[in-house]
Design an enzyme around this catalytic site. Structure first.
Site, PDB file in Angstrom:
ATOM      1  N   ASP A 391       0.369   9.763   2.371  1.00 40.38           N
ATOM      2  CA  ASP A 391      -0.617   8.162   2.580  1.00 40.38           C
ATOM      3  C   ASP A 391      -0.938   7.133   4.158  1.00 40.38           C
ATOM      4  OD1 ASP A 391      -0.197   6.455   0.592  1.00 40.38           O
ATOM      5  OD2 ASP A 391       1.695   5.992   0.044  1.00 40.38           O
ATOM      6  N   TYR A 472       1.699   0.155  -3.060  1.00 38.36           N
ATOM      7  CA  TYR A 472       2.908   0.092  -2.441  1.00 38.36           C
ATOM      8  C   TYR A 472       3.359  -0.188  -1.285  1.00 38.36           C
ATOM      9  CZ  TYR A 472       6.769   2.184  -5.017  1.00 38.36           C
ATOM     10  OH  TYR A 472       7.491   2.337  -6.083  1.00 38.36           O
ATOM     11  N   HIS A 538       8.714   9.347 -10.597  1.00 34.21           N
ATOM     12  CA  HIS A 538       7.586  10.299  -9.572  1.00 34.21           C
ATOM     13  C   HIS A 538       9.167  10.007  -7.875  1.00 34.21           C
ATOM     14  CE1 HIS A 538       6.916   5.747  -8.769  1.00 34.21           C
ATOM     15  NE2 HIS A 538       7.986   5.554  -7.174  1.00 34.21           N
ATOM     16  N   ASP A 549      17.129  14.401  22.441  1.00 38.43           N
ATOM     17  CA  ASP A 549      17.505  15.345  23.775  1.00 38.43           C
ATOM     18  C   ASP A 549      18.901  14.921  24.383  1.00 38.43           C
ATOM     19  OD1 ASP A 549      15.061  16.273  23.597  1.00 38.43           O
ATOM     20  OD2 ASP A 549      14.481  14.581  25.008  1.00 38.43           O
ATOM     21  N   GLU A 693      12.483  31.191  14.488  1.00 37.22           N
ATOM     22  CA  GLU A 693      12.844  31.370  16.204  1.00 37.22           C
ATOM     23  C   GLU A 693      14.085  30.882  16.244  1.00 37.22           C
ATOM     24  OE1 GLU A 693       9.887  29.611  18.898  1.00 37.22           O
ATOM     25  OE2 GLU A 693       9.413  28.521  17.208  1.00 37.22           O
ATOM     26  N   LEU A 700      15.396  20.930  20.496  1.00 37.01           N
ATOM     27  CA  LEU A 700      15.403  20.888  19.396  1.00 37.01           C
ATOM     28  C   LEU A 700      14.460  19.629  18.570  1.00 37.01           C
ATOM     29  CD1 LEU A 700      19.098  22.351  18.005  1.00 37.01           C
ATOM     30  CD2 LEU A 700      16.424  23.513  18.583  1.00 37.01           C
ATOM     31  N   HIS A 710      12.142   8.273  -7.837  1.00 35.27           N
ATOM     32  CA  HIS A 710      11.498   6.600  -8.617  1.00 35.27           C
ATOM     33  C   HIS A 710      11.617   6.623  -9.701  1.00 35.27           C
ATOM     34  CE1 HIS A 710       9.724   2.904  -7.901  1.00 35.27           C
ATOM     35  NE2 HIS A 710      10.716   2.517  -9.092  1.00 35.27           N
TER      36      HIS A 710
HETATM   37 CU   LIG Z   1       8.125   4.840  -6.436  1.00 38.44          CU
END
Ligand SMILES: [Cu+2]
Ligand SMILES: *[C@@H]1O[C@H](CO)[C@@H](O)[C@H](O)[C@H]1NC(C)=O
Ligand SMILES: *[C@@H]1O[C@H](CO)[C@@H](O)[C@H](O)[C@H]1NC(C)=O
Ligand SMILES: *[C@@H]1O[C@H](CO)[C@@H](O)[C@H](O)[C@H]1NC(C)=O
Ligand SMILES: *[C@@H]1O[C@H](CO)[C@@H](O)[C@H](O)[C@H]1NC(C)=O
Ligand SMILES: *[C@@H]1O[C@H](CO)[C@@H](O)[C@H](O)[C@H]1NC(C)=O
Ligand SMILES: *[C@@H]1O[C@H](CO)[C@@H](O)[C@H](O)[C@H]1NC(C)=O
Ligand SMILES: *[C@@H]1O[C@H](CO)[C@@H](O)[C@H](O)[C@H]1NC(C)=O
Length: 877
Positions: A391, A472, A538, A549, A693, A700, A710
């Site tokens: 999206d 949506y 879905h 940090d 790595e 990080l 769903h």
């Molecule tokens: Cu959905």
């Protein structure tokens, strides 16, 4: 040449603005950074943030209108980007926004008094070569333009090493028209089977059909599509609930319309080589016609006619009569609340991000924000089976539409706009972000003892926006809690994408009821929810970046598992002669880049630690990452090696990822144009992890997914509901502080539970030898509380055994009606003037072309808005 006209207009206006902004920039840059935001300082005035100033300029601030105009002018004078126009006169300059500065230069600025980072713009430009069209990315800077300003290919942040994607279509309008003409040429078929036809000449025909599409293949400029006829859903936007069960395949071997052909037609499980074959079959005696999906009251989201006594009384609401307690610097998009502070900014693809999140002026997260939102479907028919959406392609920032005050956010919330530049024009979505404090219905803390009861309120701060991408609506919250926790929460609502349910149409079953008995074992991909509608299972997998940090950048993720144990303890004999069955913790650092999944039975804690930093008790300071509220753990993608996705979204395969941070070359997990070249995406997340790595004592970054599996049921009709479609992840301090820091900031009460008599004795005896430790402490609390009180009525109650901590309401307050029932008469005036709510439609000259769009009637007036004037020059992806 509408685009040239518009561009010309915006530039002449811009020249004026430009000089104004230059002055502003100059004056701003002389003020320099001011540091050390006050911690826990009281906000006593009614509008405390009127005079509140961010400690530094926001280095992530989006380009303003003047800066964007400067870039346009510079490009006109120094490049030939504007020499060509896209198809039908659209501007070749697509996106323009801030190229976010590198972390190193920002940290140098914020932490070490360095210079403010240079400002650069990033551009997407449409370039055509012969019949092929490309979307090409550039960086332009430093800004404002000077003799040092240059334009460079934007490649450093794409691990593909490219700065372009090939767009499979060079003229989307040609494709739209072609798709509609296919529908019109088959109008005899659609009238017979579906009782309607496409209407190319009247896009507002409420009885016309529209076409939905999904790509079945995108590779090197070649595309195959499945189109399906849909009802227009003009009534309440329920288009995705109105699939008609008639499909046609399109082959687009190149961007050139001359090469495009229609392929097979599909109806009732049967593939026909062409429409002629389908016509032939329809004329044969045994041909089975299917029930169609018709729009009606069932797609309405509300029932204005029904009533109950309860509905006729307004509900309880939250009020804030003394104004907000957070402080907000609107010019820098900087907010401070109860020890937290952060900056925020938006981007067209990825919506809102927060930056430099600190607690007590110590950074805990450098960046927290959305990366990509995947919805991946499955099904038995050609549309649903490969349907998926990435999206950000549609612009989740552009689609942060105006929030409805009092309903999207409480009546006392404050709003901020989202502005962006496209095709030479600036758009503003008014009130696209809200911020508010809210007090939960449940306390943060409570305890009842023989002596007393104590309870404190759970008040938290929310920063919210909603991205409506077609059918949506994604609501994304960043929530801050008094104990130093931060939560990222996603909720979904809107219309599901339904699948056509093939049910034979007979003279009796065409009308509803009766419905035939069905075998529920057939529910492999969803459930039947209407005569010809099936839900379509879905997965929503929505990726976020959290650049932690914790006490600096040397961090290690430790997996602390909670495991069963059999052990002997020498003191256990003789009662336990053998092994005692018990449990313990086992600590294992994550050594190399990897994906992690939420553990079964919550059997592990994921801690992002600062190995060199300990709290007062000698324990390593850390934040814990835990799956938060909602329906179980946030989900990862069920489908393994999705046929449809290719390499475009590998981050969806694990719940979270621990990566070494390369903030400049790997600023994100995805790119909004990945959908256009799924097999060879601009940013391939898998490559970031593949080199495994070392991640011990390194800077990080954690990528984590929200969302869920769903499987909509009849309760998703007409809309999916947000209370159960929620998922979240919480970052919680874990030995980070020496104790619970909420203690110092929360509000509540301690009530003495001892009998009145004892109270009097204590009061008479004063603070002396007769008091035990607990009572003495309480007396101190009470007397300090007395000192804090001001009202005369309070004094007379000082022995009531009730000790309030933190402020409370002591007199009646006046609550404006607007706080209870917001005045929405301004909503139309203040609405977004950007992209309209509505469907996942791509109308650009290239765009992704038909990457999941509805052809035909677009919802120009989505959500009740009118589109502003002529926008012929506006560009989409
Ligand atoms: Cu959905
Ligand atoms: C683009 O236009 C500029 C100025 O109009 C001209 O100098 C330049 O040669 C043109 N470039 C191309 C490739 O046509
Ligand atoms: C960020 O750093 C990279 C090199 O690491 C550099 O190429 C790029 O220009 C920098 N970006 C900005 C906006 O300064
Ligand atoms: C840019 O212009 C300034 C004066 O405005 C001059 O001092 C400088 O040398 C110029 N730099 C280049 C690279 O031409
Ligand atoms: C339709 O398909 C049939 C069967 O493959 C073929 O014989 C016929 O020529 C096709 N007709 C058209 C108009 O393409
Ligand atoms: C806040 O920071 C100050 C200065 O670093 C420190 O002394 C204090 O203990 C901190 N407070 C909390 C609650 O962490
Ligand atoms: C961590 O502490 C050790 C021992 O005190 C020291 O050698 C090392 O340099 C420190 N590492 C960092 C990143 O501060
Ligand atoms: C998915 O792809 C990976 C990498 O190509 C491969 O190792 C794995 O076996 C595949 N899994 C399935 C179920 O196809």
């Amino acid at each position: 040449m509408a685009s040239w006209r518009l561009l010309g207009l915006s530039i002449s206006a811009a020249v004026i603005l430009c000089s104004l902004a230059y002055l502003l920039l100059l004056s701003a840059s002389t003020s320099g950074p001011i540091r050390q935001p006050p911690f826990y300082s009281s906000a006593s005035s009614k509008h405390p943030h009127r005079h509140f100033q961010a400690p530094a300029e926001n280095p992530w601030t989006e380009l303003d209108e003047a800066e964007a105009s400067q870039v346009y002018i510079w490009l006109h004078e120094n490049t030939n980007i504007f020499n060509s126009t896209g198809a039908r006169g659209s501007s070749p300059l697509n996106l323009i926004e801030l190229l976010r500065p590198n972390k190193s230069s920002v940290v140098d600025y914020l932490d070490h008094n360095g210079p403010i980072p240079d400002r650069w713009a990033r551009l997407s430009v449409v370039e055509t070569k012969d019949d092929d069209a490309f979307i090409v990315e550039y960086m332009v800077g430093p800004l404002p333009p000077s003799n040092e300003t240059q334009i460079l290919p934007l490649t450093y942040c794409h691990n593909s090493g490219r700065n372009y994607v090939q767009s499979p279509i060079s003229d989307v309008f040609a494709l739209l028209e072609w798709a509609l003409s296919i529908g019109e040429d088959a109008s005899d078929v659609t009238l017979d089977l579906l009782g309607a036809k496409t209407n190319r000449h009247d896009p507002d025909d409420p009885n016309g059909l529209v076409m939905g599409s999904r790509p079945a293949l995108i590779d090197s400029g070649r595309m195959v599509h499945w189109l399906e006829f849909f009802g227009p859903g003009m009534k309440s936007d329920g288009r995705s609930l109105l699939p008609q069960g008639l499909y046609v395949k399109l082959n687009l071997p190149s961007a050139s319309p001359e090469t495009w052909t229609t392929g097979e037609w599909f109806y009732n499980g049967i593939l026909y080589d062409n429409v002629t074959m389908l016509r032939g079959a329809m004329a044969s005696p045994g041909f089975e016609r299917l029930t169609v999906n018709e729009d009606g009251a069932w797609t309405d989201t509300e029932d204005f006619t029904a009533s109950t006594p309860e509905r006729d009384m307004p509900p309880p609401v939250s009020i804030q009569p003394y104004g907000p307690r957070y402080r907000l610097d609107r010019s820098e998009n900087y907010l401070s609340w109860m020890g937290f502070s952060f900056y925020f900014s938006t981007s067209q693809a990825t919506a809102l991000s927060l930056f430099d999140i600190r607690y007590n002026n110590s950074r805990i997260i450098y960046q927290l924000g959305l990366q990509e939102a995947l919805a991946h479907y499955a099904g038995v028919e050609p549309m649903q089976s490969g349907l998926h959406f990435l999206d950000t392609f549609f612009g989740m920032g552009k689609m942060m539409f105006s929030l409805v005050p009092g309903l999207d956010c409480p009546g006392h919330a404050e709003y901020m706009d989202m502005s962006y530049h496209r095709g030479g024009k600036m758009y503003t979505n008014r009130n696209a972000i809200c911020v508010f404090e809210y007090t939960s219905d449940a306390p943060l803390q409570r305890h009842t003892s023989a002596f007393s009861a104590t309870v404190s309120r759970n008040t938290y701060l929310v920063v919210r926006s909603v991205s409506t991408v077609g059918n949506y609506d994604y609501t994304i919250d960043y929530i801050f809690y008094l104990d130093g926790s931060v939560e990222v929460k996603l909720r979904a609502s809107g219309y599901i994408f339904g699948a056509f349910h093939a049910e034979p149409r007979s003279s009796t079953s065409f009308s509803f009821p009766p419905l035939p008995q069905r075998d529920s074992s057939a529910n492999e991909y969803g459930y039947r929810v209407h005569p010809a509608l099936h839900t379509s299972m879905h997965d929503h997998v929505v990726n976020f970046r959290a650049d932690f940090d914790i006490c600096g950048t040397a961090n290690t993720v430790v997996r602390t598992s909670i495991e069963p144990l059999q052990r002997t303890y020498h003191w256990d004999r003789p009662e336990v002669p053998g092994l005692r069955n018990t449990m313990h913790m086992v600590h294992r650092p994550v050594t190399h880049e990897t994906g992690l999944d939420w553990p079964k039975n919550s059997g592990e804690m994921y801690l992002i630690t600062a190995p060199n930093d300990t709290n007062k008790w000698g324990e390593t300071r850390a934040y814990r990452i835990l799956p938060g509220t909602g329906m179980g753990n946030p989900a990862r993608l069920t489908i393994v090696n999705s046929t449809a996705l290719g390499a475009s979204a590998p981050w969806s395969s694990s719940d979270l990822w621990i990566l070494r941070n390369h903030p400049s070359t790997e600023p994100g997990s995805a790119h909004h144009l990945n959908a256009l070249e799924p097999l060879s995406p601009l940013v391939d997340f898998a490559k970031m992890v593949a080199d495994r790595e070392v991640v011990e004592k390194e800077d990080l970054v954690v990528y984590f997914n929200l969302g869920g599996h769903h499987v909509p049921s009849s309760q998703d009709i007409p809309n999916t509901l947000m209370h159960t479609s929620a998922s979240s992840v919480v970052f919680m301090p874990f030995n980070y502080f020496d104790e619970d820091v909420s203690k110092a900031v929360r509000q509540g009460v301690r009530v003495d539970r001892r009998p009145k008599k004892e109270n009097i004795v204590v009061a008479a005896g004063g603070v002396g030898a007769e008091l035990d430790g607990e009572a003495a402490k309480e007396e101190v609390r009470r007397s300090s509380n007395r000192a804090a009180r001001s009202g005369p009525t309070e004094k007379s109650k000082e022995d009531d055994g009730v000790s309030w901590f933190g402020a409370r309401y002591t007199t009646p307050v006046l609550v404006s009606e607007a706080m209870l029932s917001p005045d929405l008469s301004h909503y139309m005036k203040e609405r977004d003037d950007g992209e309209q709510g509505g469907w996942k439609t791509v109308r650009n000259n290239v765009g992704g072309g038909l990457y999941g769009l509805f052809v035909g009637k677009e919802r120009e007036g989505g959500r009740g808005h009118q589109r502003d004037g002529d926008d012929g020059g506006r560009l989409d992806w």
